[in-house]
Motif scaffolding. Structure first.
Motif, mmCIF file in Angstrom:
data_model
loop_
_atom_site.group_PDB
_atom_site.id
_atom_site.type_symbol
_atom_site.label_atom_id
_atom_site.label_comp_id
_atom_site.label_asym_id
_atom_site.label_seq_id
_atom_site.Cartn_x
_atom_site.Cartn_y
_atom_site.Cartn_z
ATOM 1 N N THR A 25 0.815 -1.208 0.000
ATOM 2 C CA THR A 25 0.000 0.000 0.000
ATOM 3 C C THR A 25 0.845 1.252 0.000
ATOM 4 O OG1 THR A 25 -0.058 0.072 2.399
ATOM 5 C CG2 THR A 25 -1.839 -1.142 1.293
ATOM 6 N N GLN A 75 -1.721 -4.942 1.130
ATOM 7 C CA GLN A 75 -3.164 -4.956 0.898
ATOM 8 C C GLN A 75 -3.565 -6.354 0.444
ATOM 9 O OE1 GLN A 75 -4.576 -2.080 -1.944
ATOM 10 N NE2 GLN A 75 -6.615 -2.091 -1.052
ATOM 11 N N TYR A 104 -5.730 -2.930 6.613
ATOM 12 C CA TYR A 104 -4.966 -3.241 5.402
ATOM 13 C C TYR A 104 -5.097 -2.137 4.347
ATOM 14 C CZ TYR A 104 -5.008 -7.807 7.567
ATOM 15 O OH TYR A 104 -4.848 -8.847 8.453
ATOM 16 N N CYS A 105 -5.662 -1.024 4.732
ATOM 17 C CA CYS A 105 -6.037 0.019 3.781
ATOM 18 C C CYS A 105 -5.125 1.240 3.883
ATOM 19 C CB CYS A 105 -7.492 0.425 4.055
ATOM 20 S SG CYS A 105 -8.177 1.544 2.819
ATOM 21 N N THR A 106 -5.133 2.050 2.833
ATOM 22 C CA THR A 106 -4.378 3.307 2.802
ATOM 23 C C THR A 106 -5.222 4.483 3.291
ATOM 24 O OG1 THR A 106 -5.001 3.710 0.515
ATOM 25 C CG2 THR A 106 -2.917 2.557 0.902
ATOM 26 N N TYR A 119 -11.622 0.668 -0.935
ATOM 27 C CA TYR A 119 -10.473 -0.162 -0.574
ATOM 28 C C TYR A 119 -9.663 -0.568 -1.801
ATOM 29 C CZ TYR A 119 -7.873 -4.162 1.309
ATOM 30 O OH TYR A 119 -6.892 -5.041 1.669
ATOM 31 N N GLU A 120 -10.342 -1.067 -2.809
ATOM 32 C CA GLU A 120 -9.643 -1.436 -4.039
ATOM 33 C C GLU A 120 -9.242 -0.167 -4.777
ATOM 34 O OE1 GLU A 120 -12.640 -2.674 -3.183
ATOM 35 O OE2 GLU A 120 -12.225 -4.777 -2.848
#
Length: 146
Positions: free
Chosen positions: A3, A9, A24-26, A104-105
Motif C-alpha cells: 500500500t 493490501q 490493510y487500507c491506505t 479499498y480497491e
C-alpha cells in the motif's frame, strides 16, 4: 500488493476472521472529502467550477448525474498507521461510513473528472456555445504555393 504505507493490501474477500479491512487500507476515505454541487447549466455555473479548480488540491467529478467538489486534504486525526486517532469520538459521518462499498480497491476510475481550470474552459467551450457561433476552429488559410 504493498500500500506504500508499510502494509500489504489483501483482497477484500480474504480478510482474516476478527480483522478489520481498515487495517490493510491506505485510508483513502480520510484523505479527501467530497461535497455535492449543483449541476452546472450555464456559463456562470462553469466559471464557478473553474474558480474552484484554481485552488490547490481541488477537483470536480461527476458520478451518475451528480456533481461533486473534491477537496484533497488529510484528516488531522489520521495516524501514521492509517487508523483514526479519535475513533471513539469520531464525527457521525465517519460512524455512518462502512467498508461494504468503500474505496479499498484502487482499480476504479471516475466517470467524469476535472482537475484543472483549463479543462473546465475546454469543457465550457464544448458544451456552451454563444448564439450564432461555432465552437469549431476557423477554416485555416491555404498554404502558399511557391
Amino acid at each position: 500488493m504493498s500500500t506504500g504505507y508499510g502494509l500489504t493490501q489483501i483482497p477484500r474477500d480474504e480478510l482474516p476472521e476478527g480483522k478489520v479491512l481498515c487495517e490493510y487500507c491506505t485510508a483513502k476515505c480520510c484523505r479527501y472529502f467530497a461535497l455535492p454541487i449543483e449541476t452546472p447549466e450555464s456559463f456562470k455555473d462553469l466559471e464557478y467550477i473553474r474558480w474552484y479548480l484554481l485552488h490547490e488540491r481541488a477537483s470536480v467529478f461527476k458520478e451518475d448525474d451528480d456533481w461533486y467538489l473534491l477537496v484533497h486534504t488529510v484528516c488531522k486525526h489520521l495516524q501514521e498507521n492509517n487508523m483514526c486517532g479519535i475513533y471513539e469520538t469520531r464525527p457521525q459521518i465517519c460512524r455512518d461510513y462502512t467498508t461494504k462499498n468503500c474505496e479499498y480497491e484502487s482499480d476504479w476510475t471516475y466517470e467524469f473528472y476535472l482537475e484543472t481550470a483549463e479543462q473546465v474552459f475546454d469543457y465550457t467551450e464544448a458544451v456552451i456555445q454563444k448564439k450564432g457561433q461555432s465552437i469549431r476552429s476557423r477554416k485555416p488559410e491555404l498554404l502558399a504555393v511557391l
